[in-house]
Design a protein around this motif. Structure first.
Motif, PDB file in Angstrom:
ATOM      1  N   SER A 271      -3.088   6.417  -0.340  1.00 51.66           N
ATOM      2  CA  SER A 271      -4.487   6.058  -0.101  1.00 51.66           C
ATOM      3  C   SER A 271      -5.125   5.336  -1.275  1.00 51.66           C
ATOM      4  O   SER A 271      -6.124   4.637  -1.105  1.00 51.66           O
ATOM      5  CB  SER A 271      -5.294   7.322   0.217  1.00 51.66           C
ATOM      6  OG  SER A 271      -5.199   8.246  -0.860  1.00 51.66           O
ATOM      7  N   SER A 272      -4.576   5.465  -2.480  1.00 57.58           N
ATOM      8  CA  SER A 272      -5.246   4.926  -3.661  1.00 57.58           C
ATOM      9  C   SER A 272      -4.520   3.731  -4.274  1.00 57.58           C
ATOM     10  O   SER A 272      -4.985   3.179  -5.263  1.00 57.58           O
ATOM     11  CB  SER A 272      -5.402   6.017  -4.730  1.00 57.58           C
ATOM     12  OG  SER A 272      -4.129   6.507  -5.120  1.00 57.58           O
TER      13      SER A 272
ATOM     14  N   ARG B   5       0.851  -1.192   0.000  1.00 58.85           N
ATOM     15  CA  ARG B   5       0.000   0.000   0.000  1.00 58.85           C
ATOM     16  C   ARG B   5       0.886   1.241   0.000  1.00 58.85           C
ATOM     17  O   ARG B   5       1.661   1.464   0.921  1.00 58.85           O
ATOM     18  CB  ARG B   5      -0.926  -0.005   1.212  1.00 58.85           C
ATOM     19  CG  ARG B   5      -1.886  -1.191   1.218  1.00 58.85           C
ATOM     20  CD  ARG B   5      -2.873  -1.135   2.364  1.00 58.85           C
ATOM     21  NE  ARG B   5      -3.802  -2.250   2.309  1.00 58.85           N
ATOM     22  CZ  ARG B   5      -3.608  -3.425   2.903  1.00 58.85           C
ATOM     23  NH1 ARG B   5      -2.506  -3.613   3.634  1.00 58.85           N
ATOM     24  NH2 ARG B   5      -4.478  -4.395   2.790  1.00 58.85           N
TER      25      ARG B   5
END
Length: 248
Positions: free
Chosen positions: A115-116, A112
């Motif tokens: 956030s996207s 990750r």
């Protein structure tokens, strides 16, 4: 990576189908990315996209991918060394690329970056070339059938609140084109049983009932993991059998 995620199994199934010529590299990687997002491989020096990494492995003579589904005390599909074994046990899964003169382990983890972005980071590690002690498909299917029967017998006398059998309806077998029909059948059954094992709980049971239920479910889980590994290795097993029959 949570062991319920099938990403290592997906890599092994579609990677082996690609190596056997049943699908193209782009199709195999697209299937992986649809399942878990963008994927990169971290090596000693840098990170590269999974697509390029697999192409490089092909140039190095990769012949097969093997699935590992280990848990503490049962390093299924692993033969070491210790760093790879520990990382695979922690992840609950791994894949091993079999090259001409060595093996390379691949351990997945969530990736990750902001956030996207959500994908998979594969950590490449040296793996022992010694083949692991895993069952063939026929042996694994027989053991799974026996474990299902034993679990049913053991659990039939365990009463408790909310007792009832969870549905083991349709489930994706996770395999790719080119796998034997028997492998698809076994893999589909393991997927359904894995769902049952995830739904099992012990609320409202006595200590004795928990012990009986727990042992039955552990035995079934062991058989399910072995059958899943055997099913995903079946395309390679079948190729080896054909090669052996073709030798004079």
């Amino acid at each position: 990576m949570h062991p319920d995620s099938p990403i290592s199994a997906t890599l092994v199934a579609w990677g082996n189908a690609w190596l056997a010529g049943h699908v193209g590299l782009d199709e195999a990687v697209d299937r992986l990315e649809r399942a878990a997002g963008p994927q990169v491989v971290s090596g000693v020096v840098t990170e590269i996209p999974l697509r390029r990494f697999l192409a490089d492995l092909r140039a190095e003579g990769v012949s097969a991918l093997r699935l590992s589904l280990p848990v503490a005390g049962d390093p299924l599909g692993l033969t070491g060394p210790l760093p790879f074994t520990m990382a695979a046990v922690e992840a609950g899964q791994a894949a091993t690329a079999v090259l001409r003169d060595r093996c390379l382990g691949l351990v997945p983890s969530p990736d990750r970056r902001g956030s996207s972005y959500s994908g998979v980071l594969w950590t490449a590690m040296e793996a022992e070339a010694t083949p692991p002690d895993v069952p063939g498909l026929a042996e694994a299917e027989h053991a799974l059938t026996s474990a299902m029967r034993s679990a049913t017998d053991a659990l039939s006398g365990v009463d408790g609140p909310g007792r009832g059998q969870p549905s083991i309806g349709g489930a994706d077998d996770g395999l790719a084109p080119g796998y034997p029909a028997r492998a698809h059948r076994v893999a589909a059954l393991t997927a359904r049983l894995a769902s049952v094992l995830r739904l099992a709980d012990e609320r409202g049971l006595t200590a004795g009932q928990v012990t009986v239920r727990g042992q039955a479910l552990r035995d079934l889980d062991r058989a399910v993991r072995r059958a899943r590994v055997a099913a995903h290795n079946a395309i390679v097993e079948a190729r080896h059998e054909r090669d052996a029959q073709a030798r004079p």
